[in-house]
Design a protein around this motif. Sequence first.
Motif: not given
Length: 826
Positions: A130-134, A139-145, A248-261
Motif C-alpha cells: 500500500s502507498l503511504s502519504e508523504v 523526507e530527510v536526507q544527508g549527513e552531519i559531521h 572512557a573515550a573522552g572524545q568521539e567524532e564522525g559523520w552521522f546520518r540524519l534521521q526523520p522525526d
Amino acid sequence: MGSGRRGRGFGSGSGRCRPVPPLGMALRSALSVRIVEGRDLPAKDITGSSDPYCIVKIDNEAIVRTATVWKTLSPFWGEEYEVHLQPTFHSVSIYVMDEDALSRDDVIGKVCITRAMLAEHPKGYSGWVSLSEVDPNEEVQGEIHLRVELLEGEGGRRLRCTVLEARDLAKKDRNGASDPFVRVRYNGKTQESTVVKKSCYPRWNESFEFELPEPAGEKLCVEVWDWDLVSKNDFLGKVVFSVQGLRAAGQEEGWFRLQPDRSKPREDGRRGSLGSLQLQVRLRDETVLPSHCYQPLVQLLCQEVKSGRQDGRVHLVTLLDETTTAECRQEVAVNLVKLFLGQGLVKEFLDLLFELELAKPCEPNTLFRSNSLASKSMESFLKVTGMQYLHAVLGPIITRVFEEKKYVELDPSKVEIKDVGCSGLHRVQTESEVMEQGRQHLQSYLRELLDTISKSAPTCPPVIRAAFRQLFQRVGERFPEHQHAKFVAVTSFLCLRFFSPAIMTPKLFHLRETHADARTSRTLLLLAKAIQMVGNMDPAAGRAKEAWLAPLQPALQHGATQMKAFITRLVGTEEEDGGKGRLRSPPAAVVKEGLLFVHKTRGKGPLLSCAAKKLHFCLTGEALSFAKSPGAERIGSIALANIRAAEKVEEKSFGSCHVMQVVYVDENGQQETAYLQCKCVNELNQWLSALRKVCGNNPQMLCAYHPGVFRGDKWTCCHQKDRTGLGCDRTRHGVTLQDWSDPLDPDAEAQRLFQHLHGLQQPLREKYWELVKMEDPQNSPQVCGEGAPVPPGLSQLFEVLQDLEGCHRLLSPSPPASPALLELQT
C-alpha cells in the motif's frame, strides 16, 4: 574524506567505517527492483484520472524513472532495474507521481523499504504494498559531521558538541537549496548555530557546551532546520545520542546520518486510500574474492562442459537443471552464459544443453517451449550477445509504428469504428472496410520487418550464428524424418523469445523511451503475433485458434517461406573464426553516445570553448569524444585515463535538472570540469553509469567533489573560496546500472554460481541418487536423503565448494568492532 577531518566513515550510524576488504576483494550490493503495476490510485486530474509514473530513489537520490502511463488509475509498467552500489545504503523508496504538463507533478504516495527489511527476505520480496502519504518530517536526507567530547575542569564536567559541517541536505527552498542551521538540545537547554544561506553543504565549525549532570542520563539531540523568513522553519533531520559511554573515550567524532522525526504521531487516516504497487525487490550482498580463489570452480565447470554428454553418466548440468527452482533458473542461466562467454566456451555449453535436452522424451513440435535451463540459457545468450543486432533489425519498424499511429484491428469483436473516424466528408467506414484497412497496414509492417530480417544474416553476430548452426544440426539429427523441426527450433528462440517480446514491449528492450499508447500497443501486439505464427512455420495452426487471422494467411505463408530461406542462410556458412564462442568487445566499441548540452564555464580547452551548445558525445573504451553532430568530424576528446570523476550537479547551479560533471585532467595537467546536461533522469544516470564503468580502473579517481560550480569567488555548494580545495561531498563511483552491454565480470559470475551451488548440495546429492536409481536400482543406496553417501560424480564439486567457503572465512573482513561509545538512538 569529504572534509579532510578525522571522520570515521560514511553512512554508518555510529560514525565508524566498515571493515576494509583485503586487496583484490570487493564488497558490493546489487539491488533488483521490478515495478509491475499499480491499482486503485487516486485521481489527480480534472478528468477523473491520473498520468502515473514512478521514481526510484536510493537514500533519497533519484536513480531511475519509469515511463508515464497516461489516463489510468491502474497502470502497468513491468519495468525492471538492477543497481550496483556500495553496501552502506539505507533504504529504497518508490514514489508514485502524476505527470502534469503545465504545473509541478503531483505526489500520489510512496513505498519505502529499508535495508533491514530486505535483509529479512534473502530471496527477495514480491507482492502488493500500500502507498503511504508523504510526510515532510520523514523526507530527510544527508549527513552531519560532529565531534562530541567530555571536558574536565574546576567547575565540573562539561559536554561539548562541535558542529563541523553537513552534506547532501534536503532542498526545501525554490532556489534548489536550503538555509540550514543547527539546534542542539541537552538537559533541558537549547543552543542554535548561525544560518548558512543557500547551501545544502553548510560549514559551521561552531561549538556548544552544556553542564554534564551525574549521572549523565539525558540524550544529546542535534537537529538541522531550514530557516525561513516568512513561513515556518522546515525540519531537515536529527541525530540523537546516548553519552553514557563517553567517559572512557573522552572524545568521539564522525559523520552521522540524519534521521526523520518520528516523535509526532502519524496521520494514518488516509493510509490505504492512495492505492498500492505490485513490486519485486531483492537485495544481494556479495563479497567477491580475488580471481585465483574461483579458478578451481571455474576449471571444474569448464571440464564438465568439455567432457560433454556421456551415456550412463549423470551430468552436473542435468542435476543443476533438475534442482534449480523456476524462480532462480533465469538468474542461474545468465550467470552460466556470462561465465562461459568469458572462458570462450559458450558454444560448447549451449551445445551440451541442446544435447541433454534432446536426449529427453520430446516431440518435434514442442521443442524448447518449456522454461528449462537450456531454454533460459539460450534466451539469456541472445540478450547478452544480440541486443545491438535486435535494435538494428527492429528499430526502424518500431519507430514507424510509433510515428504513424495507424488503427490496426482484425478481430471483429474489438473493432471500434468511432476510433477510426470517417473515410470521407459524409460517409463513415464500415466494419469490413476498417478491418481491410487494418490488414493492409499490418501486412505492410510485416513485409518490411521480414525483408529486414531476411537481409540481416550477414550482420548477425558470429557467436549467435554458430549457436544456431549447432542447434540446427542437433535437431536435424534427432528428428531426421521431420525436416521442419530444425527450422522451428531456431525460430522458437529467435522469433518467440527474442523478436516477439521486443516488439510487444519495446520500452523494456530499450527500443523506445516510453510505453506505447493503447492504439500503438494493439498494433505491436498483432505484429508480434504475426511474427510468432511465421516462426511456427505453420500459419494454419494459428488460424485455427483465431479464425479472424484468416485474411492475413497469404502474407503469413509467404513470410514462413522467407523465414525458412533466412535460417538456411543464417546457419549455412561457417565463420572464419570458427565461432569460438568468446564475446569480443573491441577497445573502440561504442559504449554510449548521444546529444548533450554543454554549459559554459571559465575553463579552457576544446570542449569548454564550445560551451552553451549541444554536441554529439561518443563514449568508447578509450575516450569520451565530441563532435558537432552524429557522423561529423571529431572536435576533441578526453582520454578515459584522464577522467577523475563523473557526478551529478546541484539543480540550482544552472537552474536546470539532470546536469552531470566530468572532472578530468587536461594536457597540461590542469584539472578541469565539463558540465553536461541530459534530457531526463534516466539518461543522466545511464551516462554516469557508463562513465563510471569504463573509468572504474583509473587509479586516481577522486574521493570527494563539489556538487556545485565555482562562480564569482566561491563554490555555490559549500561557499568555500579555494577553487582547488577538497570537495564537500563524497563521490559515488560504485553506483551503476546493470545493462546487457556491461563488460563481462567472471569473478562476480563465479561468486554467484558458488552461492547457488553451495545452497544446493543436499538437493544435488538426493537428485543424483534418484536418477541413478531410475537407471540402475541395484547400485543405488537405500537412503537417498541426508544419510546417503557423497556421490562419486559430485565429490570433486563438494570439495571445491568447501575450499571456496574456507577462502571466504579466511579472507572476508572481520565483523565491525563493538558498538561506538557514542551510541546513535534511532
